[in-house]
Design a protein around this motif. Structure first.
Motif, short mmCIF file in Angstrom:
data_model
loop_
_atom_site.label_atom_id
_atom_site.label_comp_id
_atom_site.label_asym_id
_atom_site.label_seq_id
_atom_site.Cartn_x
_atom_site.Cartn_y
_atom_site.Cartn_z
N UNK A 32 -0.28 6.86 -0.30
CA UNK A 32 -0.82 5.55 -0.85
C UNK A 32 -0.65 5.12 -2.13
N UNK A 33 -1.39 4.18 -2.42
CA UNK A 33 -1.17 3.22 -3.42
C UNK A 33 -1.40 4.39 -4.90
N UNK A 35 0.02 7.04 -5.71
CA UNK A 35 1.32 7.46 -5.97
C UNK A 35 1.27 9.02 -5.93
N UNK A 63 7.80 7.33 1.32
CA UNK A 63 7.53 6.05 0.57
C UNK A 63 6.31 5.96 0.10
N UNK A 64 6.08 5.21 -1.00
CA UNK A 64 4.89 5.08 -1.59
C UNK A 64 4.43 3.47 -1.78
N UNK A 65 3.15 3.46 -0.79
CA UNK A 65 2.92 2.17 -1.03
C UNK A 65 2.54 1.40 -2.00
N UNK A 66 3.06 0.11 -2.41
CA UNK A 66 2.59 -0.70 -3.59
C UNK A 66 1.70 -1.70 -3.21
N UNK A 67 2.17 -2.39 -2.16
CA UNK A 67 1.57 -3.83 -1.57
C UNK A 67 0.73 -3.43 -0.34
N UNK A 70 2.87 -3.92 2.82
CA UNK A 70 4.05 -2.67 3.08
C UNK A 70 3.38 -1.65 3.83
N UNK A 73 4.92 -2.43 7.46
CA UNK A 73 6.27 -2.26 7.10
C UNK A 73 6.76 -0.97 7.02
N UNK A 74 6.19 0.10 6.23
CA UNK A 74 6.59 1.13 5.80
C UNK A 74 6.63 2.04 7.15
N UNK A 77 9.08 0.60 9.85
CA UNK A 77 10.60 1.05 9.35
C UNK A 77 10.88 2.72 9.57
#
Lengths: 333, 362
Positions: A32-33, A35, A63-67, A70, A73-74, A77
């Motif tokens: 999550x955001x 990191x 994957x590290x969420x930034x928005x 995402x 999306x993540x 994907x």
């Protein structure tokens, strides 16, 4: 760009995706955001994934969420690429998971700290209030002034759940005890503001607190530092933080996110995957308090016995610790 | 005085050179961590523009930035530096949410005008206070607007915790009724027979274009716009010409805040369909970079927004495809672009001006 070109490019992308799918089916972990090196929640899930990697030699995509956009999306994907299972930590992913899990019924998903009711999703939630109750008991017994503190990160229900369990533990042990509660801030920076964490802790100490428990992610580093500097006790959270200031960290409330992530990866790998809701409480060893060589001298036999009794009573149901998130309120403060 | 540059050089050449420099340095950073910069650029472009999926996400982000960028640009024309877009957008989200939750709307077309009003009103109101304080009390707008970002953040946390919260762990409101969902671009294009991947891009993108056009109209084709520009160039001269500085300051700030608030249509009403904590996610600050880069012109703002959309979407693809490039690396790359196009603008401008001056002398 013309539409035809776009479609060709899209087709190529799909072809590339399918090729990747054929090669490997491996796990994916989404952070999550905060990191993955937030010294707290996300790092615990990172450690769980790393443990799986070392033990099995199977790598994982990450994957590290930034928005916020995402999140879906993540998930999509990784599912599209045939990653299995897909593990994501953090309650903010609830809605995204709800949507994506329906689209990929064959993929095994796991979400931590939220419940998603889908046949292919494993939801893992923790009884943070139970673990916090135990450290509350220990805090009340260690306190000489009868005043203890709590420093939260942001004012969200999850953190109130920690606070409420803690207060219940304190009051059950010493009904006259006073508990100071402060939140660090209202923006996500509140999870990573050590200076402010230290400042709040000092003000609580000035008011007489001699044990301060934090549930504030990276901010907590400052809380424990300030407590150690003032010669009083801090209490760590999520991971075992006793080692940070040996002799000054009374204990740590453990939340075994690492185990939850590890189990999800390992179960899928061993063909033992199960979906459904997993509640990780004291009984399941999902939460607890840390005792090691760094704090052995601080915990008297009497304290150990009291915490153990409370643990057993919670497991047996004799003590009911109120969960803040069930009704959005706390019976004591 | 500075020698005049041909318009094309000012609008195309200098931003282009700045961008090239930024990518060059970013490329060096990529080389430094041991990855192939050419491949990184390919993934970035392919991921953001190479498919209808990538384009959808790119334009979704860009739409958000158009609103916050225009907000900053409008204020720039009056020489006001509104860095409170973050908070104004958050309040705009509250406004749109209140409208969407208050009434069981039968159709989005009915809900939309009221949501625009709600988002614009609250966003504008949030900027009105700093505007008023600047105009009447001389409290500097940079200080007050940035402080209002924190107050907005606290207010939204309070509302989501105590007033609007849906049951559950997440800090978010309940989902809006289906009658408020703005149509997604893939639905609209699908209706006329054009295939597009599912992305969050929605009707708001068209509204963003309209907003850009209206901003242009306002600034360059109306009396008020003339007053704004005159005030921005020189306050004493504007006052001498009979322009009321209090009125202009407050009006500009309210319009700027309303524009930032409209960003919520894209994210809240168009995509998430509920108010989520921290849905703005830094878009208010990206708006500053967008306005700087776009030279406060609506067309420039649109182009710069698309560039940042590419960086956001392509950056996510980069993190997927090249695990060595973490999201912090992507922030570095984005920061380099901002640094070169915004702060270090004169680095390129001065030499280019000298070249043109020498040319002009023959």
């Amino acid at each position: 760009m013309t539409l035809a070109k776009t479609l060709v490019a899209a087709a190529t992308l799909v072809a590339a995706t399918t090729a990747a799918q054929a090669q490997d089916a491996n796990p994916a972990v989404i952070f999550d955001r905060g990191g993955k090196f937030d010294k707290s929640f996300n790092q615990a899930s990172y450690e769980g994934a790393e443990r799986f990697k070392t033990e099995t030699g199977i790598g994982y995509a990450e994957f590290e969420i930034q928005q916020d956009a995402q999140r879906e999306q993540a998930l999509r994907r990784f599912a599209e690429r045939g990653h299995n299972p897909v593990v994501v930590a953090g309650f903010s992913n609830e809605t995204a998971m709800q949507t994506v899990a329906q689209e990929f019924p064959e993929t095994q998903f796991a979400i931590i700290d939220a419940v998603v009711d889908q046949p292919n999703v494993r939801s893992v939630i923790f009884n943070e209030h139970e673990g916090s109750y135990l450290v509350g008991v220990l805090a009340a017994m260690a306190s000489k002034s009868g005043k203890v503190g709590f420093v939260g990160g942001m004012d969200i229900p999850l953190i109130q759940k920690f606070a409420c369990g803690y207060v219940q533990g304190v009051k059950a042990t010493d009904p006259d005890a006073e508990v100071f509660q402060n939140m660090t801030g209202n923006t996500p920076e509140a999870w990573n503001d050590q200076a402010r964490g230290a400042e709040i802790t000092r003000s609580q100490i000035d008011r007489g607190a001699d044990v301060v428990y934090h549930a504030a992610g990276g901010t907590g580093i400052g809380v424990l530092q300030a407590a150690a500097d003032a010669g009083v006790y801090g209490i760590g959270v999520d991971s075992n933080q006793n080692y940070l200031h040996p002799g000054h960290v009374l204990t740590s409330m453990l939340k075994r996110v690492d185990n939850a992530v590890y189990d999800a990866l390992a179960d899928s790998n061993n063909g033992e995957w199960t979906s459904g809701v997993y509640v990780m409480g004291l009984k399941e060893d999902g939460v607890g308090w840390a005792l090691d060589e760094n704090n052995a001298a601080l915990i008297t036999d009497e304290m150990k016995a009291a915490a153990e009794t409370a643990r057993e009573k919670i497991i047996s149901g004799e003590i009911k610790v109120h969960d803040y998130t069930t009704d959005g309120s706390c019976p004591v403060s | 005085m500075t020698p005049a540059l041909p318009r094309w050089a000012d609008l195309v050449l200098i931003p282009g050179l700045n961008l090239a420099l930024a990518f060059l340095v970013a490329g060096l950073v990529v080389v430094f961590i041991g990855e192939d910069p050419i491949r990184a650029v390919r993934i970035l472009i392919q991921g953001s523009l190479g498919s209808s999926y990538g384009i959808g996400f790119t334009l979704f982000y860009a739409t958000t930035f158009v609103f916050t960028g225009l907000a900053v640009a409008i204020a720039f024309h009056a020489s006001l530096f509104n860095i409170g877009g973050e908070g104004q957008a958050a309040l705009g989200g509250v406004g749109a949410t209140l409208v969407c939750l208050a009434v069981p709307w039968p159709h989005w077309a009915l809900a939309l005008p009221f949501a625009i009003l709600g988002a614009g009103l609250l966003g504008g109101a949030w900027a009105f206070i700093p505007g008023y304080l600047q105009a009447k009390r001389g409290s500097h707008i940079v200080i007050t607007t940035i402080m209002f970002n924190f107050i907005a953040s606290a207010l939204v946390v309070y509302l989501l915790n105590n007033v609007l919260k849906a049951p559950g762990m997440s800090l978010e409101t309940r989902k809006f009724g289906e009658g408020t969902y703005l149509p997604f671009m893939h639905e609209m294009l699908g209706a006329i027979g054009i295939e597009m991947s599912r992305t969050p891009m929605n009707l708001t993108s068209i509204l963003a274009l309209a907003a850009a056009f209206l901003t242009w109209l306002l600034i360059w084709r109306t009396r008020l716009g003339y007053e704004i520009r005159a005030f921005g160039h020189s306050e004493p001269a504007a006052v001498y010409a009979g322009i009321d500085p209090v009125r202009i300051t407050i009006l500009v700030m309210v319009m700027s805040g309303a524009m930032a608030g409209l960003m919520a249509l894209n994210v809240v009403m168009g995509y998430q369909h509920r108010l989520v904590l921290d849905f703005v996610g830094g878009a208010g600050f990206v708006g500053i970079a967008v306005a700087l880069m776009g030279r406060s012109h609506p067309v420039g703002v649109i182009l710069a927004s698309i560039l940042f959309g590419i960086l956001y979407q392509g950056g996510a693809e980069l993190a997927f495809e090249m695990p060595a490039i973490t999201r912090d690396m992507i922030v570095v790359i984005q920061a380099l672009v901002i640094l070169f196009t915004g702060a270090l603008e004169n680095l390129v401008r001065l030499p280019v001006e000298r070249v043109f001056a020498r040319r002009a002398r023959g």
